[in-house]
Design a protein around this motif. Sequence first.
Motif, PDB file in Angstrom:
ATOM      1  N   GLU A  29       2.197  -3.868 -10.156  1.00 39.41           N
ATOM      2  CA  GLU A  29       1.763  -5.073  -9.443  1.00 39.41           C
ATOM      3  C   GLU A  29       0.259  -5.232  -9.531  1.00 39.41           C
ATOM      4  O   GLU A  29      -0.486  -4.247  -9.612  1.00 39.41           O
ATOM      5  N   ASP A  30      -0.175  -6.486  -9.557  1.00 40.84           N
ATOM      6  CA  ASP A  30      -1.595  -6.818  -9.433  1.00 40.84           C
ATOM      7  C   ASP A  30      -1.678  -8.086  -8.600  1.00 40.84           C
ATOM      8  O   ASP A  30      -0.688  -8.482  -7.979  1.00 40.84           O
ATOM      9  N   GLU A  31      -2.837  -8.721  -8.572  1.00 35.08           N
ATOM     10  CA  GLU A  31      -2.989  -9.865  -7.669  1.00 35.08           C
ATOM     11  C   GLU A  31      -2.145 -11.069  -8.099  1.00 35.08           C
ATOM     12  O   GLU A  31      -1.798 -11.911  -7.262  1.00 35.08           O
ATOM     13  N   ASP A  32      -1.775 -11.133  -9.372  1.00 36.38           N
ATOM     14  CA  ASP A  32      -1.033 -12.285  -9.887  1.00 36.38           C
ATOM     15  C   ASP A  32       0.435 -12.013 -10.179  1.00 36.38           C
ATOM     16  O   ASP A  32       1.256 -12.925 -10.101  1.00 36.38           O
ATOM     17  N   ARG A  52       3.518 -13.819  -8.793  1.00 34.49           N
ATOM     18  CA  ARG A  52       3.752 -13.830  -7.343  1.00 34.49           C
ATOM     19  C   ARG A  52       4.029 -15.250  -6.839  1.00 34.49           C
ATOM     20  O   ARG A  52       4.837 -15.444  -5.929  1.00 34.49           O
ATOM     21  N   LYS A  68      -2.823 -14.494 -18.964  1.00 38.21           N
ATOM     22  CA  LYS A  68      -2.795 -13.095 -18.517  1.00 38.21           C
ATOM     23  C   LYS A  68      -1.484 -12.386 -18.843  1.00 38.21           C
ATOM     24  O   LYS A  68      -1.431 -11.149 -18.881  1.00 38.21           O
TER      25      LYS A  68
END
Length: 144
Positions: A29-32, A52, A68
């Motif tokens: 997981e990351d911010e997006d 997300r 990305k």
Amino acid sequence: MSNDNSSAVEACVFCQIAAGRIPSIRIYEDEDFIAFMDIAPQTEGHFLVVPRAHYETIADMPDSLLAKVMPLARKLGRAASDGLEIAGFNLLQNNGRVAGQEVDHWHLHLIPRRAPHEIPFKAGAPADLTRLPFVAEKIRTNIK
Ligand code: AMP
């Protein structure tokens, strides 16, 4: 459709997974994005890369996220290749019911491959060469 439609978001299984309200086996997981194991895998190790935020198809996805997602797929593909010792993998992304999209929240499948025929992808029939230029023109003239 984007994430400004709150009833769609409430009904969306991947929004619920992203929010942690439905369990998933996460690998990243990351911010997006989040990535988690597919509950009905095509092959062992099949997982999904999911933004997300709620976007239905590639037509709805912002360029910033699309930019990305391929570097991320490469990174996770390398991890799968090393960790699962697989010879290759498919990236699959379905848009629309007719194309096999069942969950209306954009996602990219990463499907590990160990043998050529473990998934029944069929080879195409040879193209009709009298028709091919006209089909190509219908696409070419609509590039915006
Ligand atoms: P698609 O047909 O491209 O929309 O793919 C949807 C994928 O989501 C399928 O491979 C399903 O097995 C998978 N899927 C649906 N619900 C869940 C869930 N709760 N957890 C993990 N994967 C899921």
